[in-house]
Design an enzyme around this catalytic site. Sequence first.
Site, PDB file in Angstrom:
ATOM      1  CE1 TYR A  45      42.561  35.579  39.500  1.00  0.00           C
ATOM      2  CE2 TYR A  45      43.675  33.644  40.070  1.00  0.00           C
ATOM      3  CZ  TYR A  45      43.185  34.285  39.130  1.00  0.00           C
ATOM      4  OH  TYR A  45      43.332  33.995  37.722  1.00  0.00           O
ATOM      5  CE  LYS A  57      40.075  34.197  37.071  1.00  0.00           C
ATOM      6  NZ  LYS A  57      39.651  34.702  35.786  1.00  0.00           N
TER       7      LYS A  57
HETATM    8  C1  8X3 Z   1      46.300  32.175  37.286  1.00  0.00           C
HETATM    9  C2  8X3 Z   1      47.043  31.001  37.847  1.00  0.00           C
HETATM   10  O1  8X3 Z   1      47.883  29.434  39.592  1.00  0.00           O
HETATM   11  O2  8X3 Z   1      48.021  31.788  39.777  1.00  0.00           O
HETATM   12  O3  8X3 Z   1      44.896  32.129  37.050  1.00  0.00           O
HETATM   13  O4  8X3 Z   1      46.037  30.920  40.152  1.00  0.00           O
HETATM   14  S1  8X3 Z   1      47.295  30.626  39.436  1.00  0.00           S
END
Ligand code: 8X3
Length: 223
Positions: A118, A122
């Site tokens: 993830y 990003k």
């Molecule tokens: C969502 C925020 O802190 O779970 O994008 O990455 S976090």
Amino acid sequence: MDRLESLRDQLQFTYRVPVHTVQLDVRNIAEVDLLPQQLPEDFAEVDILVNNAGLALGTAAVQDNNIDDAVTMIETNVTSVIAMTKAFVQGMIERNRGHIVNISSIAGCEAYGGGSVYCATKHALAAFTTASRHDLVGTNIRVTSISPGAAQTEFSLVRFKGDQEAADAVYRGFDPLTAEDIADNVLYACTRPEHVQIADILVLATNQASAKGIARVQAQQER
Ligand code: 8X3
């Protein structure tokens, strides 16, 4: 689609504006490519593209990453934004106006354990957004990145694959951001004067200093 239609009805009733809804899997690149030419005439000139679709799946450590989950995250969070941008930016360039808003995450600014894929998606989105700004610098098209911290949406329910208790625990003991807070950031970026380009907004909850640095008030023990 039922949720989109309900939102459409609400928007039309409240603001008296025409709304067109489309159900689309953003990972279906062929469908994304065709989308601009399939829009009704009144909606054909898209001035603001908000790339909001995104997800985290699981909290596995690198040695345990599920490759199917990884591919879904990469395709949804990165490939689809590349495809959406390509599909809509051509018209923006022809009209010499437009605004692309990419909804990123604090996970694009820092990386944490259990979020390798993830966070990688990003970070990739952050690079893509910056590079887009470079490519479009000679036009009147603005490119904005908005990076929320802890926002209480369905995000954690998706990340924890339906485990409501685990999802609720993420937002317990502090006042998290809401979807409306992020929409407010989008509105802010899009309503600046034409010569102002909001490049990046990193927005956190007040009791949050980093992705995992959250001050929580412990619930009082039941007597
Ligand atoms: C969502 C925020 O802190 O779970 O994008 O990455 S976090």
